[in-house]
Design a protein around this motif. Structure first.
Motif, PDB file in Angstrom:
ATOM      1  N   VAL A  59       0.846  -1.194   0.000  1.00 22.51           N
ATOM      2  CA  VAL A  59       0.000   0.000   0.000  1.00 22.51           C
ATOM      3  C   VAL A  59       0.880   1.242   0.000  1.00 22.51           C
ATOM      4  O   VAL A  59       2.063   1.193   0.352  1.00 22.51           O
ATOM      5  CB  VAL A  59      -0.962   0.000   1.208  1.00 22.51           C
ATOM      6  N   GLY A  74      -4.008   3.719   3.291  1.00 23.59           N
ATOM      7  CA  GLY A  74      -2.926   2.744   3.296  1.00 23.59           C
ATOM      8  C   GLY A  74      -2.405   2.421   4.684  1.00 23.59           C
ATOM      9  O   GLY A  74      -2.153   1.249   5.011  1.00 23.59           O
ATOM     10  N   THR A 107      -3.363   4.896  -1.433  1.00 23.38           N
ATOM     11  CA  THR A 107      -4.291   3.764  -1.367  1.00 23.38           C
ATOM     12  C   THR A 107      -5.555   4.110  -0.590  1.00 23.38           C
ATOM     13  O   THR A 107      -5.499   4.689   0.492  1.00 23.38           O
ATOM     14  CB  THR A 107      -3.608   2.548  -0.705  1.00 23.38           C
TER      15      THR A 107
END
Length: 382
Positions: A130, A175, A134
């Motif tokens: 990630v 993320g 993200t």
């Protein structure tokens, strides 16, 4: 590096490394039938090729994948028959299962939005990288469906009842939050992704059979520690468990509304708003599948979801999938008219029928045939 079939999915073949690159940028990399078909064929070939040591799954553009191409499924049905849409889901679920149980190291680079079908092809990879870009969500209940693509498996493995929260509200994670919850394995700044790919390719060219630990060591050179923000739902797990442990959707909503009188937190308000605007039948199907999913294998979860999807497509209970698609994706008035429109009007019998293998005399329904002889190695990935 050879470039093959350069269109909606690009397949790059290097020394020991294969890359599958989603390349449908104008459509937010949503997955159509042809993309699924070709990714499935290539994934099987790579898995059986002794020269392939590592597979990388990534996307071009600012979005990883916003999900399945539901507009196509809607169009299929309008132009022909509900079973056309079911054939799409059979192909999608077979790909999801193949990648979830993949026997070679699979590195998914999730640089951008990951929703629905995008999660299905990536969230059970060996490595899930990630970035600061993200965003992860499973928003299917808001468009007339319910979280599928194995969600009753991977969301049920989240701490406490956080999976219920994600699937019943369509809430988003960044993320850092994905990493904290175990949905991501490494956080790598997007500016370092190309260097990471180059390092993985060099390693694959040198090592005859790179282990998961060896791959992890390479990724760790580019990975960074990140802190989850204090206002994140990651730090609200006690309150989320208190509400989303409710036995029914009605009880969960009631507990949220009670909590809203005690605390002033945005996530509570957002959860209430989402659940009240979502497809009531979809909410109840998901709650049942995730609760049962905790004690099921990935194979059993996907098979159950496929049965439910088939009932939704053939309108066993109502027209909500097509109404949601119309309101959110086609006409975009964002005012779906759900039937039934209230949670209390959705009976247990309706949910049971959507999870039943009985399709009466409808011989257009075909059972899902997942790839055979696959060891269930997915549990160690999540």
């Amino acid at each position: 590096m050879a470039l093959i079939d350069a269109d909606q999915v690009i397949f790059e073949e290097g020394l020991g490394v294969r890359k599958m690159i989603l390349n449908r940028q104008k459509k937010l990399n949503t997955l159509n039938y042809e993309m699924l078909r070709r990714m499935y064929a290539k994934s099987r070939a790579y898995e059986n090729d002794p020269t392939v040591k590592l597979v990388i799954l990534k996307a071009n553009g600012k979005v990883f994948c916003c999900g399945g191409d539901l507009t196509s499924a809607y169009t299929f049905e309008q132009a022909g028959h509900w079973s056309f849409g079911a054939s799409y889901y059979r192909k999608e679920f077979c790909l999801d299962y193949l990648l979830a149980t993949y026997k070679k190291p699979l590195v998914a680079i999730l640089d951008g939005i990951v929703m629905g079908g995008g999660a299905g092809i990536s969230i059970q990879s060996t490595f899930r990288i990630v970035t600061e870009n993200t965003i992860f969500a499973m928003p299917e209940v808001l468009i007339g469906l319910f979280p599928d693509v194995g969600a009753s498996y991977f969301l049920s493995r989240l701490p406490g009842f956080f999976g219920e929260y994600m699937g019943l509200t369509g809430a988003r994670l960044n993320g850092a939050e994905m990493l904290a919850f175990g949905l991501g394995t490494h956080f790598v700044p997007s500016k370092n992704l190309k260097s990471l790919e180059n390092a993985l390719e060099k390693m694959a060219a040198i090592l005859e059979s790179p282990s998961v630990d060896a791959i992890s060591m390479v990724i760790n050179k580019f990975a960074q520690e990140v802190k989850v923000k204090q206002d994140s739902t990651y730090f609200r797990l006690d309150m989320i468990n208190q509400c989303f442990s409710g036995e029914s959707c009605e009880e969960i909503l009631s507990l949220l509304e009670r909590l809203a009188t005690q605390v002033q937190e945005k996530w509570v308000h957002d959860a209430i708003t989402s659940m009240k605007s979502a497809n009531p039948l979809g909410l109840k199907i998901f709650l049942k599948t995730i609760r049962e999913g905790r004690s099921k294998t990935i194979e059993q979860c996907i098979e159950t979801e496929y049965i439910a999807i088939s009932h939704v497509l053939r309108r066993t209970i109502n027209n909500n999938f097509y109404e949601g698609s119309r309101a959110m994706l086609i006409d975009k008035d964002k005012k779906p008219r759900w039937e039934p429109s209230k949670l209390e009007e959705v009976s247990e019998e309706m949910v049971t029928r959507c999870l039943s293998r009985s399709f009466g005399e409808d011989d257009d329904w075909l059972p899902l045939q997942l790839p055979l002889n696959r060891t269930n190695i997915v549990a160690s990935k999540l």
